[in-house]
Design a protein around this motif. Structure first.
Motif, PDB file in Angstrom:
ATOM      1  N   ARG A 591       7.398  -1.496 -44.689  1.00 42.90           N
ATOM      2  CA  ARG A 591       8.601  -2.265 -44.328  1.00 42.90           C
ATOM      3  C   ARG A 591       8.565  -3.656 -44.934  1.00 42.90           C
ATOM      4  O   ARG A 591       9.573  -4.155 -45.466  1.00 42.90           O
ATOM      5  CB  ARG A 591       8.693  -2.342 -42.801  1.00 42.90           C
ATOM      6  CG  ARG A 591       9.876  -3.150 -42.292  1.00 42.90           C
ATOM      7  CD  ARG A 591       9.814  -3.257 -40.778  1.00 42.90           C
ATOM      8  NE  ARG A 591       8.602  -3.917 -40.323  1.00 42.90           N
ATOM      9  CZ  ARG A 591       8.431  -5.260 -40.344  1.00 42.90           C
ATOM     10  NH1 ARG A 591       9.390  -6.065 -40.782  1.00 42.90           N
ATOM     11  NH2 ARG A 591       7.303  -5.781 -39.903  1.00 42.90           N
ATOM     12  N   ARG A 593       6.977  -4.770 -47.624  1.00 39.40           N
ATOM     13  CA  ARG A 593       7.156  -4.762 -49.077  1.00 39.40           C
ATOM     14  C   ARG A 593       8.626  -4.579 -49.445  1.00 39.40           C
ATOM     15  O   ARG A 593       9.118  -5.161 -50.427  1.00 39.40           O
ATOM     16  CB  ARG A 593       6.301  -3.651 -49.703  1.00 39.40           C
ATOM     17  CG  ARG A 593       4.810  -3.971 -49.680  1.00 39.40           C
ATOM     18  CD  ARG A 593       4.020  -2.960 -50.502  1.00 39.40           C
ATOM     19  NE  ARG A 593       2.601  -3.273 -50.520  1.00 39.40           N
ATOM     20  CZ  ARG A 593       1.705  -2.757 -49.714  1.00 39.40           C
ATOM     21  NH1 ARG A 593       2.096  -1.870 -48.795  1.00 39.40           N
ATOM     22  NH2 ARG A 593       0.441  -3.120 -49.782  1.00 39.40           N
ATOM     23  N   LYS A 594       9.351  -3.803 -48.680  1.00 32.59           N
ATOM     24  CA  LYS A 594      10.774  -3.656 -48.946  1.00 32.59           C
ATOM     25  C   LYS A 594      11.513  -4.981 -48.699  1.00 32.59           C
ATOM     26  O   LYS A 594      12.398  -5.384 -49.475  1.00 32.59           O
ATOM     27  CB  LYS A 594      11.355  -2.559 -48.062  1.00 32.59           C
ATOM     28  CG  LYS A 594      10.918  -1.162 -48.448  1.00 32.59           C
ATOM     29  CD  LYS A 594      11.525  -0.131 -47.510  1.00 32.59           C
ATOM     30  CE  LYS A 594      11.065   1.269 -47.886  1.00 32.59           C
ATOM     31  NZ  LYS A 594      11.629   2.294 -46.956  1.00 32.59           N
ATOM     32  N   ASN A 595      11.154  -5.677 -47.592  1.00 32.22           N
ATOM     33  CA  ASN A 595      11.793  -6.971 -47.308  1.00 32.22           C
ATOM     34  C   ASN A 595      11.426  -8.005 -48.361  1.00 32.22           C
ATOM     35  O   ASN A 595      12.264  -8.840 -48.762  1.00 32.22           O
ATOM     36  CB  ASN A 595      11.391  -7.476 -45.925  1.00 32.22           C
ATOM     37  CG  ASN A 595      11.956  -6.596 -44.820  1.00 32.22           C
ATOM     38  OD1 ASN A 595      12.947  -5.895 -45.009  1.00 32.22           O
ATOM     39  ND2 ASN A 595      11.329  -6.655 -43.643  1.00 32.22           N
ATOM     40  N   ALA A 597      10.765  -7.552 -51.466  1.00 34.54           N
ATOM     41  CA  ALA A 597      11.532  -7.288 -52.688  1.00 34.54           C
ATOM     42  C   ALA A 597      12.947  -7.811 -52.554  1.00 34.54           C
ATOM     43  O   ALA A 597      13.570  -8.193 -53.555  1.00 34.54           O
ATOM     44  CB  ALA A 597      11.542  -5.768 -52.970  1.00 34.54           C
ATOM     45  N   SER A 598      13.445  -7.891 -51.331  1.00 33.95           N
ATOM     46  CA  SER A 598      14.827  -8.368 -51.133  1.00 33.95           C
ATOM     47  C   SER A 598      14.913  -9.899 -51.187  1.00 33.95           C
ATOM     48  O   SER A 598      15.855 -10.444 -51.770  1.00 33.95           O
ATOM     49  CB  SER A 598      15.356  -7.858 -49.784  1.00 33.95           C
ATOM     50  OG  SER A 598      15.388  -6.459 -49.743  1.00 33.95           O
ATOM     51  N   VAL A 599      13.922 -10.609 -50.564  1.00 41.40           N
ATOM     52  CA  VAL A 599      14.028 -12.076 -50.458  1.00 41.40           C
ATOM     53  C   VAL A 599      13.306 -12.796 -51.594  1.00 41.40           C
ATOM     54  O   VAL A 599      13.530 -13.983 -51.836  1.00 41.40           O
ATOM     55  CB  VAL A 599      13.488 -12.544 -49.109  1.00 41.40           C
ATOM     56  CG1 VAL A 599      14.268 -11.890 -47.984  1.00 41.40           C
ATOM     57  CG2 VAL A 599      11.994 -12.242 -48.943  1.00 41.40           C
ATOM     58  N   GLY A 600      12.363 -12.129 -52.265  1.00 44.61           N
ATOM     59  CA  GLY A 600      11.604 -12.767 -53.329  1.00 44.61           C
ATOM     60  C   GLY A 600      10.366 -13.457 -52.810  1.00 44.61           C
ATOM     61  O   GLY A 600      10.308 -13.909 -51.660  1.00 44.61           O
ATOM     62  N   GLY A 606       9.393 -15.164 -48.036  1.00 44.55           N
ATOM     63  CA  GLY A 606       8.568 -14.321 -48.890  1.00 44.55           C
ATOM     64  C   GLY A 606       7.111 -14.705 -48.781  1.00 44.55           C
ATOM     65  O   GLY A 606       6.215 -13.841 -48.768  1.00 44.55           O
ATOM     66  N   TYR A 609       5.715 -13.280 -45.678  1.00 49.47           N
ATOM     67  CA  TYR A 609       5.416 -11.846 -45.846  1.00 49.47           C
ATOM     68  C   TYR A 609       4.096 -11.632 -46.582  1.00 49.47           C
ATOM     69  O   TYR A 609       3.290 -10.740 -46.238  1.00 49.47           O
ATOM     70  CB  TYR A 609       6.540 -11.143 -46.612  1.00 49.47           C
ATOM     71  CG  TYR A 609       7.777 -10.879 -45.769  1.00 49.47           C
ATOM     72  CD1 TYR A 609       7.676 -10.558 -44.420  1.00 49.47           C
ATOM     73  CD2 TYR A 609       9.055 -10.928 -46.337  1.00 49.47           C
ATOM     74  CE1 TYR A 609       8.808 -10.314 -43.654  1.00 49.47           C
ATOM     75  CE2 TYR A 609      10.188 -10.686 -45.587  1.00 49.47           C
ATOM     76  CZ  TYR A 609      10.064 -10.379 -44.242  1.00 49.47           C
ATOM     77  OH  TYR A 609      11.173 -10.134 -43.477  1.00 49.47           O
TER      78      TYR A 609
END
Length: 650
Positions: A591, A593-595, A597-600, A606, A609
């Protein structure tokens, strides 16, 4: 060739296996040929078993028509069987044959054809079908109406012989299901005999058993029931009944058998083409080899071997009231009847083969699979005769106070060897009540352990109680009859027990007016060897826990193993927890890694994360370290369990 003659039937031997042996014997003229009509379905058996007896050097060959004689007959004729359906059909089949005709037209010539034609009857009498014959004569075509001719002859003797051969074959084949064997004799034979074995109806056994009123010998009378289905009468023949189970085989000896052969190409020389000569062009040559076929070897004549029995001699006539002579051979029993027997074809005959007093005692047999509450009235028969008795149905009678024999019931007698005893049951005893209580199976396990190997001994006991209540005024001897189960034996101290191949029988005396209780106890001992060190610790504990011979050493071993099992349970539980945590982290990382990729990665969220992923990777590394330690602890616990089991002495 001498005229064929049939030898009379002298002896019949019927077997309970469905076979019959027939022997023909008598005087013969010198050089005679003997004939034997045989049904087509029996020819194979006759060819297999036919045995000839005559003076040395007098036996010739045995011949018979083919299996399909008409097909073989017409194979060599210029016309088929349908050509004999009418005169016109035969003439059309023999187009070109020379004939002579007389009647409305007299001529001689070759058959050209026969044609159907319709002719009008005078006075409007209708239409009739006629056949117009056309002949090619030296003077040209000549026609005649077949129906108007008074004579028609084939001029060629060979043609006449062919037609005569076909008609003779049809006449001889009217008995479609019969073939006649021709047995040739040579020299000066004055007497001959032959014997053969074919399928026949099984002769049946039917007994009558008259039971005495107050014990003692019983009267047993045995009858053989047989049929004559040979198609011919038996007149004054010697009869023998055989009880046994011989090996009986069939083979298609009357069927032509051809062996498949591989086909290979015709062998030929190599085609050679020489070079062209300047002076002359040579022809190419092809060479080949002729094929040869070996002539068949002549059939050897059948002769009587040295030392073989002479002509079959019938036994001396005996009194009709005389009992048959019983002979017990290695595998069968023979009953030879002293008197001659006459039986018409298609008839049934019943002849007595046993009539004697036999040892018999009354008893009652309880078989739960026959009736749960009542025993069967039975007789214990002992064959104290000179030969075995074949199995069969029995009609039992009881002797009444007035001396009359009253019907008691039917029964089955199994094969009763000489000196053997069998039970014969013929009625249900409704006046005796039996209650059966099955307590089931109880088991005790004992063990012996040395060097990590456990020898298990399982002792099983199966007990069944019976309560027997006979009539108020009659005693009963009851035989408890139970199936004999594999591996089970009656207890050593059990009395009045009889074991057969399939049954277990216990004799119980039940006095009148009382309820008698008895127990049939059986035991079984099974052995098993278990290598404890090949089992897991919990399996070792389960195997050792149920033993009856528990000792302090065994209890101490089980206690130590229990600690190991608990340790292993905790270690495996922790492994399961780690697996669960690892799966949760893996799902969470997917989950994150998907987020990410969305925020950078350069954003504040980021970077948060990324820090979270690093923390989770550290936890996964710690799990791997802990798992390696758990695996080591599990291996050490298993080794400890093996050492404990290895040290057990029981």
């Amino acid at each position: 060739m001498a005229e064929a003659s049939e030898l009379p039937l002298k002896r019949v031997v019927l077997s309970s296996s469905g076979l019959a042996q027939f022997t023909h014997a008598g005087e013969v003229a010198p050089g005679a040929a003997l004939s034997l009509p045989v049904r087509v379905d029996q020819v194979d058996d006759v060819l297999k078993s036919l045995t000839l007896f005559a003076a040395p050097g007098t036996l010739g060959a045995v011949s018979l028509p083919g299996k399909t004689p008409l097909a073989e007959l017409f194979r060599d004729l210029p016309f088929d069987q349908s050509a004999l359906a009418s005169q016109a059909a035969l003439l059309n089949a023999l187009v070109g044959a020379e004939v002579e005709i007389e009647g409305s037209v007299n001529a001689a010539g070759r058959i050209f054809r026969v044609e159907d034609e319709a002719a009008q009857l005078p006075n409007n009498g209708g239409v009739v079908n006629r056949h117009r014959l056309t002949l090619l004569t030296p003077k040209g075509m000549v026609q005649a109406i077949l129906e108007d001719l008074t004579a028609l002859r084939f001029a060629d003797p060979a043609t006449r012989a062919q037609v005569d051969k076909a008609l003779t074959g049809l006449a001889g084949n009217r008995a479609k299901d019969l073939r006649t064997l021709s047995i040739s004799l040579t020299g000066d034979a004055k007497a001959a005999a032959f014997s053969y074995v074919v399928a026949a109806p099984v002769w049946k056994t039917a007994y009558r058993l008259v039971l005495p009123k107050d014990g003692g010998k019983a009267r047993l009378q045995g009858w053989g029931v047989l049929e004559n289905l040979t198609g011919g009468d038996w007149k004054d023949v010697e009869l023998t009944l055989v009880s046994g189970n011989p090996v009986a085989l069939k083979q298609q000896l009357y069927t032509a058998v051809f062996v498949d052969r591989p086909e290979i190409p015709v062998s030929a020389g190599v085609r050679i083409v020489p070079k062209k000569d300047e002076a002359e062009a040579r022809k190419s040559l092809r060479s080949g080899a002729p094929a040869y076929r070996a002539a068949p070897a002549p059939m050897a004549a059948m002769e009587k071997a040295d030392g073989e029995a002479d002509l079959y001699v019938p036994q001396t006539m005996g009194s009709a009231a005389q009992a048959p002579e019983a002979e017990e051979a290695a595998t069968q029993v023979l009953y030879r009847f002293p008197g001659k027997v006459t039986l018409a074809s298609g008839s049934t005959l019943m002849v007595p083969f046993v009539d004697a007093d036999v040892s018999a005692s009354r008893t009652f047999i309880y078989q739960r699979d026959t009736n749960e509450r009542h025993p069967l009235a039975a007789v214990r028969l002992t064959n104290d005769g000179a030969s075995a008795l074949p199995g069969g149905i029995i009609t039992a009678f009881e002797s009444g106070s007035d001396g009359a024999a009253n019907f008691a019931g039917d029964a089955q007698l199994p094969l009763l060897p000489k000196g053997a005893t069998r039970f014969v049951t013929f009625a249900l005893d409704g006046r005796t009540d039996i209650r059966r209580i099955d307590h089931g199976v109880t088991r005790a396990r004992l063990g012996k352990a040395v060097g990590g190997t456990l020898t298990l001994t399982t002792k099983s006991r199966w007990a069944i109680d019976y309560e027997i209540t006979p009539p108020a005024t009659e005693d009963r001897e009851v035989i408890i009859d139970e199936p004999r189960a594999d591996g089970w034996k009656p207890l050593a101290d059990t009395k009045d027990i009889e074991e057969t191949a399939t049954r277990l029988r216990q004799k119980v005396s039940a006095p009148a007016g009382k309820t008698t209780r008895t127990t049939l106890s059986r035991e079984r001992v099974d052995f098993q060897t278990v290598v404890l060190t090949s089992l897991s610790p919990d399996e070792i504990v389960a195997t050792l826990s149920g033993l009856e011979n528990a000792s302090p050493a065994l209890k101490d071993t089980v206690a130590k193993l229990g600690v190991v099992v608990d340790t292993l349970a905790k270690l495996n539980s922790r492994k399961d927890e780690i697996d669960g945590e690892r799966k949760k982290i893996a799902d969470d990382q997917d989950r994150i890694r998907k987020n990410l990729a969305s925020v950078g990665q350069g954003t504040d969220l980021g970077r948060r994360y990324l820090d979270l992923l690093k923390t989770q990777e550290d936890r996964l590394a710690a799990f791997s370290t802990e798992e390696r330690k758990i695996e080591g602890d599990i291996a050490a616990a298993n080794r400890k369990a093996e050492d404990i089991a290895q040290a057990l002495v029981l």
